[in-house]
Design a protein around this motif. Structure first.
Motif, PDB file in Angstrom:
ATOM      1  N   TYR A 294       0.842  -1.198   0.000  1.00  0.00           N
ATOM      2  CA  TYR A 294       0.000   0.000   0.000  1.00  0.00           C
ATOM      3  C   TYR A 294       0.873   1.242   0.000  1.00  0.00           C
ATOM      4  N   GLY A 295       0.520   2.213  -0.821  1.00  0.00           N
ATOM      5  CA  GLY A 295       1.130   3.523  -0.713  1.00  0.00           C
ATOM      6  C   GLY A 295       0.437   4.275   0.409  1.00  0.00           C
ATOM      7  N   VAL A 296       1.200   4.924   1.266  1.00  0.00           N
ATOM      8  CA  VAL A 296       0.617   5.701   2.362  1.00  0.00           C
ATOM      9  C   VAL A 296       1.185   7.112   2.342  1.00  0.00           C
ATOM     10  N   ALA A 297       0.351   8.067   2.734  1.00  0.00           N
ATOM     11  CA  ALA A 297       0.780   9.458   2.856  1.00  0.00           C
ATOM     12  C   ALA A 297       0.081  10.055   4.078  1.00  0.00           C
ATOM     13  N   TYR A 298       0.867  10.405   5.061  1.00  0.00           N
ATOM     14  CA  TYR A 298       0.378  11.081   6.263  1.00  0.00           C
ATOM     15  C   TYR A 298       0.710  12.557   6.154  1.00  0.00           C
ATOM     16  N   THR A 299      -0.242  13.420   6.466  1.00  0.00           N
ATOM     17  CA  THR A 299      -0.001  14.857   6.513  1.00  0.00           C
ATOM     18  C   THR A 299      -0.160  15.301   7.965  1.00  0.00           C
ATOM     19  N   GLY A 300       0.781  16.108   8.429  1.00  0.00           N
ATOM     20  CA  GLY A 300       0.699  16.560   9.808  1.00  0.00           C
ATOM     21  C   GLY A 300       1.533  17.805  10.046  1.00  0.00           C
ATOM     22  N   LEU A 301       1.555  18.225  11.296  1.00  0.00           N
ATOM     23  CA  LEU A 301       2.319  19.391  11.736  1.00  0.00           C
ATOM     24  C   LEU A 301       3.285  18.959  12.824  1.00  0.00           C
ATOM     25  N   ASP A 302       4.520  19.484  12.775  1.00  0.00           N
ATOM     26  CA  ASP A 302       5.456  19.213  13.855  1.00  0.00           C
ATOM     27  C   ASP A 302       5.321  20.281  14.938  1.00  0.00           C
ATOM     28  N   ARG A 303       6.160  20.216  15.957  1.00  0.00           N
ATOM     29  CA  ARG A 303       6.074  21.172  17.069  1.00  0.00           C
ATOM     30  C   ARG A 303       6.335  22.611  16.634  1.00  0.00           C
ATOM     31  N   ALA A 304       7.078  22.788  15.530  1.00  0.00           N
ATOM     32  CA  ALA A 304       7.352  24.127  14.996  1.00  0.00           C
ATOM     33  C   ALA A 304       6.230  24.587  14.056  1.00  0.00           C
ATOM     34  N   ASN A 305       5.153  23.798  13.980  1.00  0.00           N
ATOM     35  CA  ASN A 305       3.976  24.106  13.155  1.00  0.00           C
ATOM     36  C   ASN A 305       4.279  24.049  11.649  1.00  0.00           C
ATOM     37  N   ARG A 306       5.293  23.260  11.270  1.00  0.00           N
ATOM     38  CA  ARG A 306       5.582  23.052   9.848  1.00  0.00           C
ATOM     39  C   ARG A 306       4.709  21.933   9.313  1.00  0.00           C
ATOM     40  N   SER A 307       4.141  22.137   8.138  1.00  0.00           N
ATOM     41  CA  SER A 307       3.361  21.092   7.489  1.00  0.00           C
ATOM     42  C   SER A 307       4.313  20.085   6.851  1.00  0.00           C
ATOM     43  N   ILE A 308       4.099  18.815   7.150  1.00  0.00           N
ATOM     44  CA  ILE A 308       4.967  17.750   6.657  1.00  0.00           C
ATOM     45  C   ILE A 308       4.094  16.647   6.073  1.00  0.00           C
ATOM     46  N   VAL A 309       4.515  16.116   4.930  1.00  0.00           N
ATOM     47  CA  VAL A 309       3.876  14.936   4.355  1.00  0.00           C
ATOM     48  C   VAL A 309       4.893  13.806   4.420  1.00  0.00           C
ATOM     49  N   TYR A 310       4.488  12.688   5.024  1.00  0.00           N
ATOM     50  CA  TYR A 310       5.320  11.495   5.103  1.00  0.00           C
ATOM     51  C   TYR A 310       4.765  10.479   4.125  1.00  0.00           C
ATOM     52  N   ARG A 311       5.639   9.958   3.239  1.00  0.00           N
ATOM     53  CA  ARG A 311       5.189   9.007   2.209  1.00  0.00           C
ATOM     54  C   ARG A 311       6.046   7.748   2.235  1.00  0.00           C
ATOM     55  N   GLY A 312       5.399   6.650   1.803  1.00  0.00           N
ATOM     56  CA  GLY A 312       6.137   5.400   1.680  1.00  0.00           C
ATOM     57  C   GLY A 312       5.217   4.285   1.245  1.00  0.00           C
ATOM     58  N   THR A 313       5.782   3.093   1.194  1.00  0.00           N
ATOM     59  CA  THR A 313       5.034   1.897   0.844  1.00  0.00           C
ATOM     60  C   THR A 313       5.085   0.943   2.023  1.00  0.00           C
ATOM     61  N   VAL A 314       3.923   0.444   2.413  1.00  0.00           N
ATOM     62  CA  VAL A 314       3.800  -0.412   3.586  1.00  0.00           C
ATOM     63  C   VAL A 314       3.156  -1.735   3.157  1.00  0.00           C
ATOM     64  N   GLN A 315       3.705  -2.831   3.662  1.00  0.00           N
ATOM     65  CA  GLN A 315       3.153  -4.149   3.366  1.00  0.00           C
ATOM     66  C   GLN A 315       2.043  -4.452   4.357  1.00  0.00           C
ATOM     67  N   VAL A 316       0.863  -4.800   3.838  1.00  0.00           N
ATOM     68  CA  VAL A 316      -0.287  -5.157   4.670  1.00  0.00           C
ATOM     69  C   VAL A 316      -0.511  -6.651   4.544  1.00  0.00           C
ATOM     70  N   ALA A 317      -0.524  -7.334   5.684  1.00  0.00           N
ATOM     71  CA  ALA A 317      -0.709  -8.796   5.686  1.00  0.00           C
ATOM     72  C   ALA A 317      -2.186  -9.151   5.664  1.00  0.00           C
TER      73      ALA A 317
END
Length: 102
Positions: A79-102
């Motif tokens: 599965y391709g995954v993309a998380y969007t969030g904010l860090d403590r400095a209030n920067r918008s960050i997108v984390y992307r990757g591929t995750v194996q789902v059993a």
């Protein structure tokens, strides 16, 4: 699985495990090296049809899920995954990757 951040010097973010619960819930257990305010999760299963979930959770250790309302079960695979969030400095960050789902 370590996800890649969209900005430099972002907290590390990993999906520790991913599995299907009750057939229609895709569950991710995650860990971050520092607190993140997660706002959105998008997943793309092997079939290619992206699903998403709004989030509003401050976390370092936690879990998130995406549920299919139509009752169609989630398949196993990469599965391709993309998380969007904010860090403590209030920067918008997108984390992307591929995750194996059993």
């Amino acid at each position: 699985t370590m996800l890649q951040p969209s900005v430099s010097a972002a907290p590390l973010f990993a999906v520790e495990s991913a599995h299907v619960a009750n057939g229609t819930q895709l569950v991710f257990v995650t860990h971050a090296s520092d607190g993140l305010l997660l706002k959105h999760l998008a997943v793309t299963p092997p079939s290619g049809q992206t699903a998403s979930q709004k989030l509003n959770a401050m976390m370092r250790l936690g879990y998130q899920y995406v549920e299919r309302a139509n009752g169609t079960p989630w398949p196993s695979g990469a599965y391709g995954v993309a998380y969007t969030g904010l860090d403590r400095a209030n920067r918008s960050i997108v984390y992307r990757g591929t995750v194996q789902v059993a």
